[in-house]
Enzyme design. Structure first.
Site, PDB file in Angstrom:
ATOM      1  N   SER A  14       0.860  -1.189   0.000  1.00 30.41           N
ATOM      2  CA  SER A  14       0.000   0.000   0.000  1.00 30.41           C
ATOM      3  C   SER A  14       0.892   1.232   0.000  1.00 30.41           C
ATOM      4  CB  SER A  14      -0.886   0.005   1.252  1.00 30.41           C
ATOM      5  OG  SER A  14      -1.485   1.277   1.461  1.00 30.41           O
ATOM      6  N   TYR A  51      -2.087  -0.809  10.260  1.00 36.73           N
ATOM      7  CA  TYR A  51      -2.243  -1.236   8.872  1.00 36.73           C
ATOM      8  C   TYR A  51      -1.031  -0.828   8.046  1.00 36.73           C
ATOM      9  CZ  TYR A  51      -4.008  -1.376   4.089  1.00 36.73           C
ATOM     10  OH  TYR A  51      -4.154  -1.629   2.743  1.00 36.73           O
TER      11      TYR A  51
END
Length: 251
Positions: free
Chosen positions: A141, A155
């Protein structure tokens, strides 16, 4: 004739399901895995209805179950005869600011996004080393570029961790052994994980468009790719290099 075989984890919805559709369009046979087998069956039926010559294997898989990961990966390799590409995509997006009493949510994300990704990487690399060929794809990401604040702290850390795992293999030069490694850093792409985020979110693109850019980078076997390239290549550079005071304003 099949272009090759691909195993995709977390393929019951979102980016994983759309990658399966687009890789099937390109001529690949697929193994799609997830916990929700009813969705996998629906996706397999959709793909084979469109491409009668495509082979689609569905497997129930909880990626946090180490034994199941190694078993399912070996089963897929055996059923196909060879496994050309593994896309480690399964993940969670939940979390909370550290110290706010939601260790359970942060731990669940860490176990699914990093520890389970480690198991999948081990399982895939065992197969690839034995074959002396393969393509490992890690879905990271753009948040992995820098420590993120608030609910996405954990995350982002997990996505930085999986990128580091893949980069370690690149550093090992497994390419000399016939194994390619790609780290994909998606920007804001609409998926089930973020379906509660309002569409006005800056730079958000629809699932099909975003995944098309992911698939293109994977097909080129790029070692690292921020996708879509605009605006995430320049934003990724800023995210990685700007002072934290600037990062807070951007993200």
């Amino acid at each position: 004739m099949s272009k090759g075989t691909i195993l995709i984890t977390g393929a019951s919805s979102g980016l994983g399901a759309e990658m399966a559709r687009q890789f099937a369009d390109l001529g690949y046979d697929l193994a799609i895995t997830a916990r929700r087998t009813e969705r996998l069956d629906e996706l397999a039926a959709e793909i084979t209805a469109k491409h009668a010559d495509r082979r689609v294997i569905t497997k129930a898989l909880d990626v946090t179950d180490d034994e199941s990961v190694f078993r399912v990966f070996k089963e897929v390799a055996a059923e196909f005869g060879t496994l050309d590409r593994v896309i480690i995509n399964a993940g969670l997006g939940k979390g909370a600011p550290l110290g706010k009493g939601r260790y359970d949510a942060n731990k669940a994300t860490a176990m699914t996004n990093f520890v389970a990704a480690l198991a999948q990487t081990e399982a895939a690399m065992e197969i690839f080393r034995a074959q002396k060929s393969g393509h490992l794809v890690m879905i990271s990401s753009v948040s992995a570029m820098r420590g993120m604040r608030s609910a996405i702290t954990t995350y982002a850390a997990t996505k930085a961790g999986v990128a580091a795992l893949a980069e370690g293999l690149i550093n090992e030069n497994v390419k000399a052994k016939g194994i390619d490694v790609s780290i994909i850093y998606p920007g804001y792409i609409r998926s089930e994980m973020n379906d509660k985020v309002e569409q006005k979110t800056k730079f958000m693109v629809d699932t099909e468009t975003g995944v098309r850019s992911m698939v293109a980078a994977i097909e080129k076997r790029k070692q690292k790719a921020l996708v879509p390239s605009w605006p995430w290549v320049p934003l990724g550079f800023a995210l990685k290099n700007a002072p934290m005071s600037v990062v807070r304003k951007l993200f």
